[in-house]
Design a protein around this motif. Structure first.
Motif, PDB file in Angstrom:
ATOM      1  N   MET A   1       0.832  -1.171   0.000  1.00  0.00           N
ATOM      2  CA  MET A   1       0.000   0.000   0.000  1.00  0.00           C
ATOM      3  C   MET A   1       0.878   1.235   0.000  1.00  0.00           C
ATOM      4  SD  MET A   1      -2.790  -1.171   2.703  1.00  0.00           S
ATOM      5  CE  MET A   1      -1.665  -2.279   3.507  1.00  0.00           C
ATOM      6  N   ARG A   2       0.496   2.184  -0.778  1.00  0.00           N
ATOM      7  CA  ARG A   2       1.246   3.423  -0.846  1.00  0.00           C
ATOM      8  C   ARG A   2       0.572   4.457   0.037  1.00  0.00           C
ATOM      9  NH1 ARG A   2       0.387   2.684  -6.693  1.00  0.00           N
ATOM     10  NH2 ARG A   2      -1.055   4.339  -6.265  1.00  0.00           N
ATOM     11  N   ASP A   3       1.358   5.393   0.550  1.00  0.00           N
ATOM     12  CA  ASP A   3       0.823   6.433   1.421  1.00  0.00           C
ATOM     13  C   ASP A   3      -0.329   7.197   0.795  1.00  0.00           C
ATOM     14  OD1 ASP A   3       2.465   5.836   3.490  1.00  0.00           O
ATOM     15  OD2 ASP A   3       3.900   7.428   3.111  1.00  0.00           O
ATOM     16  N   GLU A   4      -0.250   7.439  -0.517  1.00  0.00           N
ATOM     17  CA  GLU A   4      -1.289   8.243  -1.142  1.00  0.00           C
ATOM     18  C   GLU A   4      -2.629   7.517  -1.219  1.00  0.00           C
ATOM     19  OE1 GLU A   4       1.269   6.587  -4.539  1.00  0.00           O
ATOM     20  OE2 GLU A   4       1.651   7.540  -2.637  1.00  0.00           O
ATOM     21  N   THR A   5      -2.673   6.234  -0.936  1.00  0.00           N
ATOM     22  CA  THR A   5      -3.943   5.514  -0.940  1.00  0.00           C
ATOM     23  C   THR A   5      -4.701   5.704   0.363  1.00  0.00           C
ATOM     24  OG1 THR A   5      -2.996   3.448  -0.125  1.00  0.00           O
ATOM     25  CG2 THR A   5      -3.088   3.745  -2.518  1.00  0.00           C
ATOM     26  N   VAL A   6      -4.046   6.281   1.375  1.00  0.00           N
ATOM     27  CA  VAL A   6      -4.682   6.505   2.668  1.00  0.00           C
ATOM     28  C   VAL A   6      -4.843   8.005   2.865  1.00  0.00           C
ATOM     29  CG1 VAL A   6      -4.514   6.158   5.147  1.00  0.00           C
ATOM     30  CG2 VAL A   6      -3.616   4.438   3.596  1.00  0.00           C
ATOM     31  N   PRO A   7      -6.102   8.492   2.859  1.00  0.00           N
ATOM     32  CA  PRO A   7      -6.299   9.922   3.034  1.00  0.00           C
ATOM     33  C   PRO A   7      -5.916  10.386   4.436  1.00  0.00           C
ATOM     34  CG  PRO A   7      -8.408   8.765   2.831  1.00  0.00           C
ATOM     35  CD  PRO A   7      -7.306   7.751   2.666  1.00  0.00           C
ATOM     36  N   GLY A   8      -5.403  11.591   4.528  1.00  0.00           N
ATOM     37  CA  GLY A   8      -5.205  12.248   5.811  1.00  0.00           C
ATOM     38  C   GLY A   8      -4.126  11.704   6.713  1.00  0.00           C
ATOM     39  N   GLY A   9      -2.988  11.331   6.214  1.00  0.00           N
ATOM     40  CA  GLY A   9      -1.921  11.012   7.144  1.00  0.00           C
ATOM     41  C   GLY A   9      -1.047   9.844   6.787  1.00  0.00           C
ATOM     42  N   GLY A  10      -1.404   9.071   5.816  1.00  0.00           N
ATOM     43  CA  GLY A  10      -0.518   8.014   5.377  1.00  0.00           C
ATOM     44  C   GLY A  10      -0.769   6.670   6.040  1.00  0.00           C
ATOM     45  N   VAL A  11      -0.061   5.693   5.503  1.00  0.00           N
ATOM     46  CA  VAL A  11      -0.235   4.297   5.900  1.00  0.00           C
ATOM     47  C   VAL A  11       0.143   4.060   7.360  1.00  0.00           C
ATOM     48  CG1 VAL A  11       0.638   1.964   5.469  1.00  0.00           C
ATOM     49  CG2 VAL A  11      -0.031   3.396   3.565  1.00  0.00           C
ATOM     50  N   ASP A  12       1.261   4.618   7.805  1.00  0.00           N
ATOM     51  CA  ASP A  12       1.702   4.375   9.185  1.00  0.00           C
ATOM     52  C   ASP A  12       0.665   4.857  10.190  1.00  0.00           C
ATOM     53  OD1 ASP A  12       4.044   3.175   8.354  1.00  0.00           O
ATOM     54  OD2 ASP A  12       5.204   5.036   8.473  1.00  0.00           O
ATOM     55  N   ARG A  13       0.120   6.023   9.958  1.00  0.00           N
ATOM     56  CA  ARG A  13      -0.906   6.549  10.865  1.00  0.00           C
ATOM     57  C   ARG A  13      -2.144   5.661  10.853  1.00  0.00           C
ATOM     58  NH1 ARG A  13      -4.331  11.936  10.428  1.00  0.00           N
ATOM     59  NH2 ARG A  13      -5.452  11.720  12.369  1.00  0.00           N
ATOM     60  N   PHE A  14      -2.560   5.253   9.667  1.00  0.00           N
ATOM     61  CA  PHE A  14      -3.722   4.382   9.560  1.00  0.00           C
ATOM     62  C   PHE A  14      -3.527   3.100  10.360  1.00  0.00           C
ATOM     63  CE2 PHE A  14      -5.578   0.656   7.482  1.00  0.00           C
ATOM     64  CZ  PHE A  14      -6.920   0.922   7.714  1.00  0.00           C
ATOM     65  N   TRP A  15      -2.397   2.410  10.132  1.00  0.00           N
ATOM     66  CA  TRP A  15      -2.176   1.146  10.832  1.00  0.00           C
ATOM     67  C   TRP A  15      -2.017   1.365  12.329  1.00  0.00           C
ATOM     68  CZ3 TRP A  15      -4.216  -2.574   8.589  1.00  0.00           C
ATOM     69  CH2 TRP A  15      -4.067  -2.830   7.226  1.00  0.00           C
ATOM     70  N   VAL A  18      -5.460   1.025  13.498  1.00  0.00           N
ATOM     71  CA  VAL A  18      -6.112  -0.268  13.254  1.00  0.00           C
ATOM     72  C   VAL A  18      -5.401  -1.419  13.964  1.00  0.00           C
ATOM     73  CG1 VAL A  18      -6.792  -1.904  11.449  1.00  0.00           C
ATOM     74  CG2 VAL A  18      -7.106   0.534  11.088  1.00  0.00           C
ATOM     75  N   ASP A  19      -4.088  -1.327  14.127  1.00  0.00           N
ATOM     76  CA  ASP A  19      -3.335  -2.413  14.766  1.00  0.00           C
ATOM     77  C   ASP A  19      -3.899  -2.818  16.127  1.00  0.00           C
ATOM     78  OD1 ASP A  19      -1.699  -2.637  12.568  1.00  0.00           O
ATOM     79  OD2 ASP A  19       0.047  -1.700  13.524  1.00  0.00           O
ATOM     80  N   PRO A  20      -4.289  -1.875  17.000  1.00  0.00           N
ATOM     81  CA  PRO A  20      -4.861  -2.307  18.281  1.00  0.00           C
ATOM     82  C   PRO A  20      -6.118  -3.164  18.124  1.00  0.00           C
ATOM     83  CG  PRO A  20      -4.223  -0.009  18.413  1.00  0.00           C
ATOM     84  CD  PRO A  20      -4.089  -0.422  16.962  1.00  0.00           C
ATOM     85  N   LEU A  21      -6.902  -2.886  17.094  1.00  0.00           N
ATOM     86  CA  LEU A  21      -8.087  -3.714  16.833  1.00  0.00           C
ATOM     87  C   LEU A  21      -7.668  -5.127  16.447  1.00  0.00           C
ATOM     88  CD1 LEU A  21     -10.180  -1.184  14.702  1.00  0.00           C
ATOM     89  CD2 LEU A  21     -10.502  -1.750  17.127  1.00  0.00           C
ATOM     90  N   ILE A  22      -6.675  -5.223  15.581  1.00  0.00           N
ATOM     91  CA  ILE A  22      -6.196  -6.531  15.128  1.00  0.00           C
ATOM     92  C   ILE A  22      -5.568  -7.281  16.293  1.00  0.00           C
ATOM     93  CG2 ILE A  22      -4.573  -7.721  13.598  1.00  0.00           C
ATOM     94  CD1 ILE A  22      -4.949  -5.330  11.631  1.00  0.00           C
ATOM     95  N   LEU A  23      -4.731  -6.605  17.059  1.00  0.00           N
ATOM     96  CA  LEU A  23      -4.061  -7.249  18.195  1.00  0.00           C
ATOM     97  C   LEU A  23      -5.065  -7.713  19.253  1.00  0.00           C
ATOM     98  CD1 LEU A  23      -1.080  -4.772  18.528  1.00  0.00           C
ATOM     99  CD2 LEU A  23      -0.931  -7.165  17.789  1.00  0.00           C
TER     100      LEU A  23
END
Length: 77
Positions: A1-15, A18-23
Motif C-alpha cells: 500500500m502506498r501512502d497516497e492511498t490513505v487519506p489524511g496522514g498516510g499508511v503508518d498513521r492508519f495502521w 487499526v493495529d490495536p483492533l487486530i491485536l
C-alpha cells in the motif's frame, strides 16, 4: 500500500489506529476500517487484514490478546 492511498496522514498513521483492533482480536471493526479507508470490497479487505495480521505476528507476537490457534475462529469469508 502506498501512502497516497490513505487519506489524511498516510499508511503508518492508519495502521497505528487499526493495529490495536487486530491485536485485540477485533477483526470485524478492523475489516470495516480497512474497507472504508481503502475503498475495497470484502474479499480484498479480508486479504489486507490477513496480510497485516501476519506482519504483526512477525513483528509483535506477544502483543496479541488472542492466540494464533483461535484468532480466526468464527470468522468466515
Amino acid at each position: 500500500m502506498r501512502d497516497e492511498t490513505v487519506p489524511g496522514g498516510g499508511v503508518d498513521r492508519f495502521w497505528s489506529e487499526v493495529d490495536p483492533l487486530i491485536l485485540g482480536g477485533r477483526r470485524v471493526p478492523a475489516l470495516i476500517r480497512i474497507r472504508e479507508t481503502f475503498g475495497v470490497g470484502i474479499r480484498d479487505g479480508i486479504d489486507l487484514l490477513g496480510e497485516r495480521y501476519e506482519t504483526l505476528q512477525r513483528e509483535r507476537p506477544g502483543d496479541f490478546t488472542v492466540g494464533r490457534d483461535g484468532y480466526w475462529d468464527g470468522f468466515h469469508s
